[in-house]
Design a protein around this motif. Structure first.
Motif, PDB file in Angstrom:
ATOM      1  N   UNK A 294     -13.666  -5.785 -12.334  1.00  0.00           N
ATOM      2  CA  UNK A 294     -13.737  -4.776 -11.248  1.00  0.00           C
ATOM      3  C   UNK A 294     -12.946  -3.752 -11.440  1.00  0.00           C
ATOM      4  N   UNK A 295     -11.508  -3.924 -12.044  1.00  0.00           N
ATOM      5  CA  UNK A 295     -10.803  -2.675 -12.390  1.00  0.00           C
ATOM      6  C   UNK A 295     -11.555  -1.929 -13.446  1.00  0.00           C
ATOM      7  N   UNK A 296     -12.040  -2.543 -14.544  1.00  0.00           N
ATOM      8  CA  UNK A 296     -12.530  -1.708 -15.622  1.00  0.00           C
ATOM      9  C   UNK A 296     -13.804  -0.913 -15.043  1.00  0.00           C
ATOM     10  N   UNK A 297     -14.554  -1.525 -14.233  1.00  0.00           N
ATOM     11  CA  UNK A 297     -15.468  -0.842 -13.446  1.00  0.00           C
ATOM     12  C   UNK A 297     -15.176   0.444 -12.854  1.00  0.00           C
ATOM     13  N   UNK A 298     -14.176   0.177 -12.120  1.00  0.00           N
ATOM     14  CA  UNK A 298     -13.577   1.290 -11.097  1.00  0.00           C
ATOM     15  C   UNK A 298     -12.987   2.428 -12.347  1.00  0.00           C
ATOM     16  N   UNK A 299     -12.466   2.139 -13.271  1.00  0.00           N
ATOM     17  CA  UNK A 299     -11.908   3.095 -14.229  1.00  0.00           C
ATOM     18  C   UNK A 299     -12.795   3.706 -15.125  1.00  0.00           C
ATOM     19  N   UNK A 300     -14.119   2.991 -15.327  1.00  0.00           N
ATOM     20  CA  UNK A 300     -15.165   3.728 -16.120  1.00  0.00           C
ATOM     21  C   UNK A 300     -16.027   4.722 -15.333  1.00  0.00           C
ATOM     22  N   UNK A 301     -15.848   4.541 -13.940  1.00  0.00           N
ATOM     23  CA  UNK A 301     -16.375   5.533 -13.126  1.00  0.00           C
ATOM     24  C   UNK A 301     -15.703   6.377 -12.510  1.00  0.00           C
ATOM     25  N   UNK A 302     -14.418   6.753 -13.411  1.00  0.00           N
ATOM     26  CA  UNK A 302     -13.675   7.943 -13.081  1.00  0.00           C
ATOM     27  C   UNK A 302     -12.598   7.739 -11.688  1.00  0.00           C
ATOM     28  N   UNK A 303     -12.586   6.569 -11.514  1.00  0.00           N
ATOM     29  CA  UNK A 303     -11.516   6.229 -10.186  1.00  0.00           C
ATOM     30  C   UNK A 303     -10.153   6.196 -10.738  1.00  0.00           C
ATOM     31  N   UNK A 304      -9.187   6.801 -10.040  1.00  0.00           N
ATOM     32  CA  UNK A 304      -7.856   6.781 -10.649  1.00  0.00           C
ATOM     33  C   UNK A 304      -6.880   6.097  -9.859  1.00  0.00           C
ATOM     34  N   UNK A 305      -7.334   5.806  -8.469  1.00  0.00           N
ATOM     35  CA  UNK A 305      -6.555   5.126  -7.408  1.00  0.00           C
ATOM     36  C   UNK A 305      -7.521   4.327  -6.834  1.00  0.00           C
ATOM     37  N   UNK A 306      -6.821   3.097  -6.573  1.00  0.00           N
ATOM     38  CA  UNK A 306      -7.931   2.225  -5.817  1.00  0.00           C
ATOM     39  C   UNK A 306      -6.883   0.960  -4.922  1.00  0.00           C
ATOM     40  N   UNK A 307      -7.679   0.681  -4.007  1.00  0.00           N
ATOM     41  CA  UNK A 307      -6.984  -0.561  -3.198  1.00  0.00           C
ATOM     42  C   UNK A 307      -7.836  -1.705  -3.723  1.00  0.00           C
ATOM     43  N   UNK A 308      -7.145  -2.930  -3.737  1.00  0.00           N
ATOM     44  CA  UNK A 308      -7.949  -4.132  -4.296  1.00  0.00           C
ATOM     45  C   UNK A 308      -7.395  -5.317  -3.233  1.00  0.00           C
ATOM     46  N   UNK A 309      -8.354  -5.940  -2.788  1.00  0.00           N
ATOM     47  CA  UNK A 309      -7.917  -7.442  -2.135  1.00  0.00           C
ATOM     48  C   UNK A 309      -9.052  -8.503  -2.809  1.00  0.00           C
ATOM     49  N   UNK A 310      -8.438  -9.606  -2.380  1.00  0.00           N
ATOM     50  CA  UNK A 310      -9.450 -10.915  -3.162  1.00  0.00           C
ATOM     51  C   UNK A 310     -10.082 -11.304  -1.930  1.00  0.00           C
ATOM     52  N   UNK A 311     -11.645 -11.347  -2.108  1.00  0.00           N
ATOM     53  CA  UNK A 311     -12.442 -12.100  -1.214  1.00  0.00           C
ATOM     54  C   UNK A 311     -12.114 -13.861  -1.170  1.00  0.00           C
ATOM     55  N   UNK A 312     -11.573 -13.975  -2.314  1.00  0.00           N
ATOM     56  CA  UNK A 312     -11.133 -15.646  -2.237  1.00  0.00           C
ATOM     57  C   UNK A 312     -10.226 -15.876  -1.225  1.00  0.00           C
ATOM     58  N   UNK A 313      -9.623 -15.046  -0.582  1.00  0.00           N
ATOM     59  CA  UNK A 313      -8.801 -15.370   0.640  1.00  0.00           C
ATOM     60  C   UNK A 313      -9.511 -15.872   1.695  1.00  0.00           C
ATOM     61  N   UNK A 314     -10.859 -15.823   1.796  1.00  0.00           N
ATOM     62  CA  UNK A 314     -11.563 -16.081   3.009  1.00  0.00           C
ATOM     63  C   UNK A 314     -12.112 -17.579   2.619  1.00  0.00           C
ATOM     64  N   UNK A 315     -11.772 -18.324   1.786  1.00  0.00           N
ATOM     65  CA  UNK A 315     -12.061 -19.735   1.476  1.00  0.00           C
ATOM     66  C   UNK A 315     -11.314 -20.514   2.283  1.00  0.00           C
ATOM     67  N   UNK A 316     -12.132 -21.190   2.820  1.00  0.00           N
ATOM     68  CA  UNK A 316     -11.243 -22.393   3.755  1.00  0.00           C
ATOM     69  C   UNK A 316     -10.627 -23.469   2.979  1.00  0.00           C
ATOM     70  N   UNK A 317      -9.701 -23.894   3.621  1.00  0.00           N
ATOM     71  CA  UNK A 317      -9.178 -25.014   2.873  1.00  0.00           C
ATOM     72  C   UNK A 317      -8.890 -26.286   3.964  1.00  0.00           C
ATOM     73  N   UNK A 318      -8.988 -27.331   3.212  1.00  0.00           N
ATOM     74  CA  UNK A 318      -8.882 -28.648   4.405  1.00  0.00           C
ATOM     75  C   UNK A 318      -7.297 -29.240   4.469  1.00  0.00           C
ATOM     76  N   UNK A 319      -6.691 -29.075   3.363  1.00  0.00           N
ATOM     77  CA  UNK A 319      -5.361 -29.571   3.354  1.00  0.00           C
ATOM     78  C   UNK A 319      -4.445 -28.953   2.513  1.00  0.00           C
ATOM     79  N   UNK A 320      -3.045 -29.237   2.322  1.00  0.00           N
ATOM     80  CA  UNK A 320      -1.994 -28.498   1.851  1.00  0.00           C
ATOM     81  C   UNK A 320      -2.317 -28.280   0.381  1.00  0.00           C
TER      82      UNK A 320
END
Length: 179
Positions: free
Chosen positions: A14-40
């Motif tokens: 993802x970061x390489x794709x941003x860079x290769x398309x001329x992006x110099x600054x970006x915000x990033x978060x992880x969609x993995x954060x949306x995965x539910x868990x059922x125990x500790x």
């Protein structure tokens, strides 16, 4: 970056794709954060995995010279047991927050959710971090829902993703210069 339904988006790619398309600054978060868990054990595994994703993205961005701002995707369930937002921030690479009202328990307006949002705002104010908020046309992600916070936290930079309900968004922009 991260797991999004059945697809996985490698942080370095993802970061390489941003860079290769001329992006110099970006915000990033992880969609993995949306995965539910059922125990500790599952929760700890996911948190470590998300932290590893953010670390991979930062390392790649640093090598390329891309200015990356990792956002902590605040999932209410993570904080039910009392883990503070500030503890997460102090022990991480995060430099801002993401609130997606359709993920987790943001749909309701319980005292816990209100307190959590206030805690995010206080932390954002303390560290001068932005808060990215998902907006949309449903009542749960209406930008009006957050006006109380815009009014109470005038030193916090709020970014309204997608600019849904454009007439409402324009009024909020006019009323609150920090939004």
């Amino acid at each position: 970056c991260g797991q999004y339904y059945e697809n996985y988006y490698q942080p370095a790619n993802i970061v390489k794709a941003l860079y290769n398309n001329g992006i110099k600054n970006a915000w990033l978060s992880s969609t993995t954060s949306c995965i539910e868990w059922s125990n500790h054990k599952e929760k700890e595994y996911l948190i470590k995995h998300i932290n590893d994703e953010i670390e991979e993205a930062i390392v790649t961005a640093n090598k390329l010279g891309l200015n990356l701002t990792p956002l902590y995707w605040v999932v209410p369930k993570r904080h039910i047991d009392g883990e503070s937002v500030e503890d997460v921030i102090k022990n991480s690479h995060y430099k801002g927050f993401k609130i997606h009202t359709k993920v987790g328990e943001w749909q309701n307006d319980t005292p816990f959710i209100r307190n959590l949002f206030n805690e995010v705002c206080l932390c954002a104010d303390k560290y001068n971090y932005p808060i990215l908020i998902h907006t949309g046309v449903d009542i749960v992600d209406s930008p009006n829902r957050f006006e109380e916070y815009f009014s109470n936290y005038t030193n916090v930079k709020f970014v309204l993703a997608h600019c849904k309900e454009s007439a409402t968004i324009i009024e909020l922009f006019k009323k609150y210069p920090h939004v």
